[in-house]
Design a protein around this motif. Structure first.
Motif, short mmCIF file in Angstrom:
data_model
loop_
_atom_site.label_atom_id
_atom_site.label_comp_id
_atom_site.label_asym_id
_atom_site.label_seq_id
_atom_site.Cartn_x
_atom_site.Cartn_y
_atom_site.Cartn_z
N MET A 110 0.81 -1.16 0.02
CA MET A 110 -0.18 0.15 -0.09
C MET A 110 0.83 1.18 -0.04
O MET A 110 0.71 2.16 -0.76
CB MET A 110 -0.92 -0.24 1.21
N ASN A 143 -6.71 -1.47 -2.93
CA ASN A 143 -6.22 -2.29 -1.77
C ASN A 143 -5.60 -3.75 -2.02
O ASN A 143 -5.56 -4.71 -1.16
CB ASN A 143 -7.65 -2.79 -0.89
N PRO A 158 -24.24 -6.23 18.43
CA PRO A 158 -23.97 -5.80 16.79
C PRO A 158 -25.30 -5.15 16.39
O PRO A 158 -25.03 -4.33 15.35
CB PRO A 158 -23.66 -6.93 16.04
N LYS A 162 -22.13 -0.03 16.29
CA LYS A 162 -21.68 -0.44 15.08
C LYS A 162 -20.11 0.01 15.17
O LYS A 162 -19.69 0.53 16.15
CB LYS A 162 -22.41 0.47 14.06
N ARG A 163 -19.59 -0.01 14.07
CA ARG A 163 -18.16 0.45 13.91
C ARG A 163 -18.05 1.93 14.09
O ARG A 163 -19.08 2.79 13.80
CB ARG A 163 -17.84 0.38 12.45
N GLY A 164 -17.16 2.31 14.87
CA GLY A 164 -16.92 3.75 15.44
C GLY A 164 -17.81 4.17 16.57
O GLY A 164 -17.48 5.10 17.16
N LEU A 219 -18.06 -8.79 17.43
CA LEU A 219 -18.70 -8.76 16.22
C LEU A 219 -19.36 -7.46 15.81
O LEU A 219 -19.56 -7.04 14.73
CB LEU A 219 -20.10 -9.75 16.32
N SER A 220 -19.35 -6.50 16.83
CA SER A 220 -20.01 -5.32 16.59
C SER A 220 -18.82 -4.57 16.26
O SER A 220 -19.11 -3.18 15.35
CB SER A 220 -20.21 -4.56 18.12
N ARG A 221 -17.53 -4.69 16.26
CA ARG A 221 -16.51 -3.84 15.60
C ARG A 221 -16.27 -2.56 16.09
O ARG A 221 -15.88 -1.66 15.40
CB ARG A 221 -16.50 -3.73 14.05
N LYS A 268 -15.12 0.36 19.30
CA LYS A 268 -14.10 0.46 19.78
C LYS A 268 -14.19 -0.04 21.45
O LYS A 268 -15.01 0.63 21.87
CB LYS A 268 -13.66 1.88 19.83
N LYS A 285 -12.47 14.10 21.05
CA LYS A 285 -11.44 14.69 19.89
C LYS A 285 -12.19 14.48 18.61
O LYS A 285 -11.52 14.92 17.48
CB LYS A 285 -10.45 13.92 20.03
N LYS A 286 -13.01 13.53 18.19
CA LYS A 286 -13.42 13.28 16.85
C LYS A 286 -14.39 14.03 16.48
O LYS A 286 -15.27 14.70 16.97
CB LYS A 286 -13.95 11.75 16.88
N LYS A 287 -14.37 14.53 14.92
CA LYS A 287 -15.32 15.22 14.41
C LYS A 287 -16.39 14.22 13.67
O LYS A 287 -16.27 13.24 13.97
CB LYS A 287 -14.74 15.92 13.28
#
Lengths: 539, 195
Positions: free
Chosen positions: A1, A96, A229, A233-235, A254-256, A258, A283-285
């Protein structure tokens, strides 16, 4: 990559360099063109009928009319055209892609080197020990169980904490249901699988727990794996107790999301981790993540009870939602057996997602989730265990429903019998030397751990002092506990050790003997258990 | 994060008279980590799954819409009486660049649930054809604004100020399309998650 990126940046750099060179050359050419003005355009007179020459003439006219004594701008436009040519001429490739080009020789080498693994690998010595010592019960899972060896034993391995699973009334009702409804529901709940008994059972559960609504899952394992899940979710952010059971761990995986882990039942650490999670997420937008605390009501791995009042306080302080797995606590804890919410006098409505089981105390199968109507509705559409799994057999639903109704009427009798047994057994076990009794005073799940000194003593007595090292491996502990449980089985007490998939667990507990207590055990049973345990661990 | 995104360390090593200390490189890397960031989403789909948010862009019909839109912009600006040819062409070019910027580079994520949020941090351009580069669709949308720029500046008689305004608008959307900057974010623009 990253190689690809460097390659591409080199191309861009090369392009920029060539732009620089061309612009230098262009400024020279500009000076020459002043001298040659008026002598360069006599193309028009040749071959006016030729199509290509007309095209060429058009292009030349465009270039000439756009030149206008401005070499820098012309050069910029030439660069853009060059850019077009470069972009259009490139081969397409996937970003990828990580494929490696191998020569035929290398392929042959790799194939000759490859040795296929066996489909089923050979068991290790510990696994062999566990397998040979696994007890097989030939009768229903009652208080007195018939073993495959032909002997009978007092059963301390059933999740039937109240002792109502095998009552004659329940059996007769089950047979009658079987005649009315048949065996299977023949489809997932959203697709012909829902029966009237399922809807009745959902109402019964919601009324019993005083929750807004409930949803049934036909597989006990699938509830946590499906509910977590479905919402996280993710994030998104999950803060979980480090000793939650295997199903919750799988759901979290499985929920992925954090994941932050906090120390087992440590409220100060929970406070710290929640603050940390909030700090990192601020900190995240972009969109605000969903945030969940995940814990168990009555911990399967330790027998401890969640400090729910403190957790609720922290959850409200840090603005998290709570997913509580009350699978073992419902039917056991609380004044009327409605689980850890009842135990702490907290309304079940204030818990965002309350997971419970029907496979344990209530003698059915599967599990359920209690939440607000909106959250239940969401699960009916996107809870994977609900959507893609066949519905619960009617016989299970009716048995569970009857057990709940019986608990609603008989709770004083059933719970007091269980609690009396718990306190009696705990007192008996506490007298034994060399063991550590885990779990809360209200917990019918009792883990008996051997102290490390005791393990050494046992190794020394059996091996006549061969083991001189100061440490004891997990496998040794498991083997010793296998010997103990085997000895107890032979003398008529059926207990097992908790077995874990070691490399899949987040935080593997120390090996222990797990005693599951029922209200149906008599005092003689408990005394026999403590006597046999004392005898088995004697050095 | 990736170190040395423009090969700066390599260049610094090649230039005579400059000895690169490790600390200098660390400073460079520190700066570049602030300027260049990468999104965590990779946007990989298995066979058979479709990202509904970007699948329509590759159809020929949507190519034609772009051409029609340019004509429409030009027509609208030309029928406004007090607009000169120069301003009409410039506005056409700028409007189209803005349109592409909003459509491809300012819209992030999908309104649909695709592969558990695999595309949540990616711009629409990065979602097209699951990040495959130099496909016919990408080539078309890359070439189209350049051609429009060349034509519009030509008909503007190469008026200097409008030429540069057009050029900057063009460069912004061209740079955003480069394969080397796939999933790369400058100064945290369009960046959502840091970890």
């Amino acid at each position: 990559m990253s190689l690809q990126i460097i390659k591409n940046t080199k191309i861009v750099l090369f392009g920029a360099l060539s732009i620089l060179l061309f612009s230098l050359a262009g400024s020279r050419a500009n000076e020459d063109s002043y001298i040659k003005t008026g002598t360069q355009d006599n193309f028009d007179s040749q071959n006016p009928q030729n199509f290509f020459s007309i095209g060429a003439r058009f292009v030349i006219r465009y270039i000439k009319s756009s030149y206008r004594n401005d070499p820098f701008r012309t050069f910029l436009e030439a660069c853009l055209v060059f850019f077009i040519i470069w972009y259009v001429s490139r081969q397409k490739y996937r970003m990828n892609q990580t494929e490696v080009e191998l020569s035929e020789k290398e392929v042959d080498e790799l194939i000759s080197e490859w040795k296929p693994e066996p489909l089923v690998r050979a068991l290790t010595s510990v696994e062999q020990t566990i397998l040979t010592n696994t007890p097989i019960i030939n009768s229903p899972n009652t208080i007195i169980a018939e073993l495959s060896t032909g002997t009978t034993a007092i059963n301390f391995t059933s999740f039937d904490f109240l002792g109502i699973m095998n009552s004659e009334g329940a059996k007769a009702k089950a047979v009658q249901t079987l005649r009315n409804y048949g065996v299977g529901p023949c489809g997932p709940p959203g697709f012909f699988g829902t029966l009237d008994v399922h809807i009745e059972l959902e109402t019964t559960i919601a009324q019993f727990l005083k929750a807004e609504a409930a949803i049934l899952y036909s597989q006990g394992m699938a509830v946590c794996v499906s509910v977590i899940p479905c919402f996280s979710k993710r994030g998104d952010i999950i803060v979980a107790d480090e000793k939650v059971n295997f199903m919750l761990q799988q759901g979290i995986k499985l929920s992925r999301s954090k994941v932050y882990w906090y120390k087992h039942n440590d409220m100060e650490d929970l406070d710290r981790v929640l603050a940390l999670a909030n700090q990192n997420s601020s900190k995240k937008k972009g969109s605000i993540p969903r945030k969940f605390i995940i814990s168990e009501g009555l911990f399967q791995y330790t027998g401890n009870i969640i400090k729910l009042n403190k957790v609720m306080e922290l959850k409200n302080k840090h603005k998290f939602r709570l997913i509580l797995d009350d699978s073992l606590a419902i039917g056991v804890l609380g004044s009327r057996g409605a689980g850890s919410t009842d135990h702490f006098n907290i309304s079940a409505k204030s818990i965002d997602l309350l997971i419970g089981s029907l496979w344990g105390v209530f003698g059915g199968a599967g599990g359920f989730c209690c939440a607000s109507k909106e959250l239940i509705g969401h699960q009916r559409l996107s809870g994977l265990g609900y959507v893609f799994s066949a519905a619960m057999p009617a016989i299970m639903a009716i048995t569970a429903s009857d057990s709940i109704k019986r608990l609603e009427i008989d709770y004083i009798l059933l719970l007091s019998a269980l609690r009396k047994n718990i306190s009696t057994l705990r007192n008996l076990l506490n007298e034994i030397d060399g063991v550590e009794i885990l779990g809360d005073d209200f917990s019918p799940v009792i883990h008996v751990e051997l102290k490390n000194e005791h393990y050494f003593k046992m190794i020394k007595s059996s091996n006549t002092g061969i083991n001189t090292s100061d440490e004891i491996s997990r496998n040794q502990m498991v083997e010793i506990l296998c010997g103990i449980t085997n000895e107890m089985q032979n003398s008529g007490v059926l207990v097992v050790q908790d077995i874990y998939i070691v490399d899949q667990e987040h935080n593997v507990p120390k090996p222990s003997i797990r005693i599951l207590l029922s209200g149906g055990h008599s005092i003689e049973h408990l005394e026999k258990l403590s006597q046999e345990l004392k005898k088995a661990i004697k050095v | 994060m990736f170190s040395d995104p423009l090969g700066l360390r390599t260049i610094a090593c090649l230039v005579p008279g400059i000895t690169v200390k490790t600390t200098d490189v660390n400073v460079l890397e520190f700066i570049f980590e602030r300027v260049f960031q990468r999104t965590t989403s990779s946007g990989e789909l298995g066979e058979g799954t479709i990202n509904m948010n970007s699948s329509w862009i590759t159809s020929r019909g949507s190519w034609i819409i772009h051409l029609a839109l340019i004509v429409l912009f030009r027509f609208i600006y030309s029928i406004i009486p007090w607009f000169s040819t120069i301003s009409a062409w410039t506005l056409t070019n700028l409007s189209y660049c803005l349109f592409q910027y909003i459509l491809f580079h300012a819209t992030i994520g999908t309104p649909f649930e695709v592969n558990q949020g695999e595309f949540n941090d990616l711009t629409t351009w990065e979602q097209i054809e699951i990040g495959e580069q130099f496909t016919p669709t990408k080539k078309f949308f890359f070439v189209l604004p350049i051609c429009l720029f060349l034509v519009s500046t030509h008909y503007c008689n190469y008026d200097v100020p409008t030429f540069f305004v057009n050029l900057i608008a063009l460069l912004v959307i061209l740079i955003a399309k480069l394969p080397a900057l796939h999933r790369v974010r400058f100064f945290g623009i369009n960046m959502r998650h840091f970890d």
